[in-house]
Write a protein that holds these residues in place. Structure first.
Motif, short mmCIF file in Angstrom:
data_model
loop_
_atom_site.label_atom_id
_atom_site.label_comp_id
_atom_site.label_asym_id
_atom_site.label_seq_id
_atom_site.Cartn_x
_atom_site.Cartn_y
_atom_site.Cartn_z
N ARG A 191 42.62 41.86 43.90
CA ARG A 191 41.72 40.71 43.72
C ARG A 191 40.68 40.65 44.84
N THR A 192 41.07 41.07 46.03
CA THR A 192 40.14 41.07 47.15
C THR A 192 39.02 42.09 46.93
N ASP A 223 41.09 39.27 37.46
CA ASP A 223 41.85 38.44 36.51
C ASP A 223 41.25 38.43 35.11
N THR A 224 40.01 38.88 34.96
CA THR A 224 39.38 38.94 33.63
C THR A 224 39.58 40.30 32.97
N THR A 265 45.79 46.21 30.12
CA THR A 265 46.03 47.64 30.31
C THR A 265 45.33 48.16 31.56
N VAL A 266 44.17 47.60 31.90
CA VAL A 266 43.48 48.00 33.12
C VAL A 266 44.28 47.56 34.34
N LYS A 267 44.81 46.34 34.29
CA LYS A 267 45.64 45.85 35.39
C LYS A 267 46.86 46.75 35.59
#
Length: 213
Positions: free
Chosen positions: A109-110, A116-117, A121-123
């Motif tokens: 996130r940093t 978060d959007t 699958t990318v996460k």
């Protein structure tokens, strides 16, 4: 349905293996659980190892660490298990892995403000890579991938995610997660476009037939 974090946990167990006792990895580092490296006996003592059904004492944990550290490196994990080997419960392993993943998410996130959007699958792909490479290995070692992800260019990210070390199957799975996001994004954009077209058609029909919007 399992969350992306739960799915990531399951895939990491599959890729890294899940061993409840201490063993030496291919480079000699003492490891436990899902690829959790223990740099010294103090790190091992910070974990709630058990001996049978009883909590292990700090002295027992230190002794087990020393025992494993004297054995040859690079053997299969079962080689390091003795009849009195200390172990972690599956609940402890899962909790530790979840905590590590949440810490890595903070790093993501940093570096990636829109994390978060991203599609799930990318996460999952990013979590697999950062767990395997570490934050520095991912952010400094894969600048083109990070730039593509930051721009939402999932197909480009899929072409930049190959790592040295992990199995071909693991690299292929990570690539597939980015490519799946291409399909997900196209579907979402198509649905949005169709909704807008239908809204305009309804407005036109309302005007033609004197209906209220």
């Amino acid at each position: 349905m399992a969350t992306y974090l739960e799915q990531s946990l399951a895939k990491l167990k599959e890729f890294e293996g899940c061993v409840p006792w201490m063993y030496r990895d291919t480079v000699g580092k003492i490891t436990v659980g899902v690829g959790l490296m223990l740099p010294d006996a103090e790190a091992a003592q910070a974990l709630p190892f058990t001996l049978g059904t009883s909590p292990a004492t700090p002295e027992e944990i230190a002794a087990e660490y020393t025992r494993v550290d004297t054995l040859p490196l690079g053997r299969a994990p079962a080689f390091y298990k003795s009849p009195t080997a200390l172990q972690l419960t599956q609940q402890t392993i899962d909790a530790k892995l979840t905590s590590v993943l949440e810490g890595f998410e903070a790093d993501l996130r940093t570096q990636l403000p829109h994390y978060d959007t991203f599609p799930d699958t990318v996460k999952m792909a990013l979590l697999d890579m950062i767990y395997n490479l570490g934050p520095a290995g991912l952010f400094k070692g894969f600048p083109h991938l990070i730039a593509a992800v930051d721009a939402g260019a999932w197909a480009e990210a899929a072409e930049c995610c190959m790592r040295r070390g992990p199995s071909a199957a693991r690299n292929a799975w990570t690539r597939e997660q980015f490519l799946d996001a291409v399909v997900t994004t196209i579907k979402a954009e198509t649905e949005t476009w169709l909704k807008r077209i239908w809204g305009r058609i309804r407005q036109t029909l309302n005007v033609l037939f004197g209906r209220r919007p």
